[in-house]
Design a protein around this motif. Structure first.
Motif, PDB file in Angstrom:
ATOM      1  N   GLU A 260      11.966  57.662  29.845  1.00  0.00           N
ATOM      2  CA  GLU A 260      12.509  58.916  29.293  1.00  0.00           C
ATOM      3  C   GLU A 260      13.775  58.664  28.473  1.00  0.00           C
ATOM      4  O   GLU A 260      14.044  59.361  27.502  1.00  0.00           O
ATOM      5  CB  GLU A 260      12.829  59.907  30.426  1.00  0.00           C
ATOM      6  N   LEU A 261      14.553  57.668  28.864  1.00  0.00           N
ATOM      7  CA  LEU A 261      15.821  57.408  28.151  1.00  0.00           C
ATOM      8  C   LEU A 261      15.660  56.395  27.021  1.00  0.00           C
ATOM      9  O   LEU A 261      16.614  56.040  26.360  1.00  0.00           O
ATOM     10  CB  LEU A 261      16.905  56.941  29.132  1.00  0.00           C
ATOM     11  N   GLY A 262      14.436  55.934  26.807  1.00  0.00           N
ATOM     12  CA  GLY A 262      14.179  55.111  25.621  1.00  0.00           C
ATOM     13  C   GLY A 262      14.301  53.618  25.823  1.00  0.00           C
ATOM     14  O   GLY A 262      14.559  52.890  24.850  1.00  0.00           O
ATOM     15  N   ALA A 263      14.088  53.133  27.043  1.00  0.00           N
ATOM     16  CA  ALA A 263      14.108  51.673  27.254  1.00  0.00           C
ATOM     17  C   ALA A 263      12.711  51.098  27.008  1.00  0.00           C
ATOM     18  O   ALA A 263      11.702  51.766  27.237  1.00  0.00           O
ATOM     19  CB  ALA A 263      14.570  51.355  28.670  1.00  0.00           C
ATOM     20  N   ASP A 264      12.668  49.863  26.567  1.00  0.00           N
ATOM     21  CA  ASP A 264      11.383  49.178  26.371  1.00  0.00           C
ATOM     22  C   ASP A 264      10.900  48.525  27.660  1.00  0.00           C
ATOM     23  O   ASP A 264       9.706  48.361  27.869  1.00  0.00           O
ATOM     24  CB  ASP A 264      11.530  48.099  25.293  1.00  0.00           C
ATOM     25  N   PHE A 265      11.865  48.104  28.484  1.00  0.00           N
ATOM     26  CA  PHE A 265      11.539  47.489  29.773  1.00  0.00           C
ATOM     27  C   PHE A 265      12.284  48.225  30.875  1.00  0.00           C
ATOM     28  O   PHE A 265      13.462  48.569  30.712  1.00  0.00           O
ATOM     29  CB  PHE A 265      11.999  46.026  29.828  1.00  0.00           C
TER      30      PHE A 265
ATOM     31  N   GLU B 185      27.407  60.537  33.426  1.00  0.00           N
ATOM     32  CA  GLU B 185      28.242  59.667  32.587  1.00  0.00           C
ATOM     33  C   GLU B 185      27.452  58.402  32.197  1.00  0.00           C
ATOM     34  O   GLU B 185      27.510  57.936  31.051  1.00  0.00           O
ATOM     35  CB  GLU B 185      29.453  59.295  33.435  1.00  0.00           C
ATOM     36  N   MET B 186      26.703  57.862  33.169  1.00  0.00           N
ATOM     37  CA  MET B 186      25.935  56.643  32.869  1.00  0.00           C
ATOM     38  C   MET B 186      24.855  56.928  31.828  1.00  0.00           C
ATOM     39  O   MET B 186      24.626  56.130  30.917  1.00  0.00           O
ATOM     40  CB  MET B 186      25.303  56.068  34.146  1.00  0.00           C
ATOM     41  N   PHE B 187      24.208  58.076  31.952  1.00  0.00           N
ATOM     42  CA  PHE B 187      23.182  58.436  30.955  1.00  0.00           C
ATOM     43  C   PHE B 187      23.838  58.602  29.578  1.00  0.00           C
ATOM     44  O   PHE B 187      23.293  58.160  28.567  1.00  0.00           O
ATOM     45  CB  PHE B 187      22.474  59.740  31.350  1.00  0.00           C
ATOM     46  N   GLU B 188      24.999  59.238  29.564  1.00  0.00           N
ATOM     47  CA  GLU B 188      25.693  59.425  28.275  1.00  0.00           C
ATOM     48  C   GLU B 188      26.135  58.090  27.683  1.00  0.00           C
ATOM     49  O   GLU B 188      26.027  57.866  26.477  1.00  0.00           O
ATOM     50  CB  GLU B 188      26.928  60.306  28.470  1.00  0.00           C
ATOM     51  N   ASP B 189      26.642  57.205  28.536  1.00  0.00           N
ATOM     52  CA  ASP B 189      27.079  55.879  28.064  1.00  0.00           C
ATOM     53  C   ASP B 189      25.909  55.134  27.419  1.00  0.00           C
ATOM     54  O   ASP B 189      26.079  54.363  26.480  1.00  0.00           O
ATOM     55  CB  ASP B 189      27.553  54.994  29.229  1.00  0.00           C
TER      56      ASP B 189
END
Ligand code: FBP
Length: 260
Positions: A170-175, A122-126
């Motif tokens: 992997e989830l696309g964060a810069d930091f 759910e957190m990944f989807e959010d």
């Protein structure tokens, strides 16, 4: 897509984020001994120090105080958070949108993920619409990547922290803001695992000047881009002094011995 280096939340490719979401995450007891800082204006004032590249705060503080500081402070809008009163499975609900944060002047977005918890899917989807909307608006994204949950036995082991840093990539964060994995080598491993995502040290509970500066120095040596620190700055009697010293260690490569 604008590179993170061009964003105001970094200076010479480095970042020092002052985090102040503790009133929500941990409650007023965090202010014991520094009760005057229950007034968030005091912490916004600290964030005007030259060393601070961004202030990480939530919606309420942003709405109320940021209008008076928007020309002096870069805003890292922390979009989700939960209180210590919650006794269910770890989870961090979103309480404002990227659109609203942008409207209030955000320079970057911050979002907590707890890899390993029961509600991880759910957190990944959010996070997906948050990440995509932030990209759309050219806002860098900082992930507080904090492994938790019953399956994660050693929250700070080198492998778990490297995995946390990798998940941010992997989830696309810069930091990727990660906790200290207890050695310089383990932090260097997390930096490698994060690939193009920049790693920020998560400050931790208040320690002595020497202990904290040595920690920061060792993490900078390990290749992190900087730190996101809360208690080790705003719980100090003289936050200005530690910010002066951090500025030299983070941006000028000075050693702890040099600055003490
Ligand atoms: P500190 O430097 O005070 O550790 O703050 C960093 C931070 O990520 C805050 O943004 C957040 O409120 C807190 O740590 C979460 O700490 P914990 O993982 O102990 O709940």
């Amino acid at each position: 897509m604008r590179s993170v280096e061009e964003s105001p939340v970094t200076r010479d490719g480095k970042a020092l984020v002052l985090a102040h979401d503790h009133g929500l995450e941990h409650g007023p007891e965090q202010f014991a001994g520094v009760e005057e800082r229950l007034d968030p204006a005091r912490v916004f004032e600290m964030a005007t120090h030259d060393a601070v590249t961004a202030l990480a705060v939530g919606k309420g503080l942003t709405e109320t105080y940021y209008p008076s500081y928007d020309d002096q402070v870069n805003l890292l809008a922390k979009l989700n958070g939960g209180s210590d009163l919650w006794m269910g499975d770890p989870y961090s609900p979103q309480n404002w949108s990227v659109e609203y944060a942008d409207e209030l002047g955000a320079d970057a977005i911050g979002y907590t993920i707890y890899p390993g918890v029961n509600r991880e899917p759910e957190m990944f989807e959010d996070f997906r619409p948050v990440q995509e909307e932030a990209r759309e608006r050219d806002l860098p994204i900082a992930m507080w990547s904090y492994p938790r949950g019953q399956a994660v036995k050693a929250h700070r082991s080198p492998e778990v922290i490297a995995y946390a840093a990798r998940i941010a990539h992997e989830l696309g964060a810069d930091f990727a803001k990660v906790k200290y994995p207890r050695s310089r080598e383990a932090m260097a491993h997390a930096v490698d695992a994060a690939a193009a995502t920049k790693v920020l040290l998560s400050g931790g509970s208040k320690t002595s000047d020497r202990e904290f500066l040595e920690l920061v120095e060792s993490c900078m040596d390990a290749g992190v881009e900087g730190l996101a620190v809360g208690r080790n700055v705003w719980q100090r009697e003289n936050p200005h002094e530690i910010l002066d010293m951090l500025e030299r260690v983070v941006f000028e490569g000075a050693s702890t011995d040099d600055v003490l």
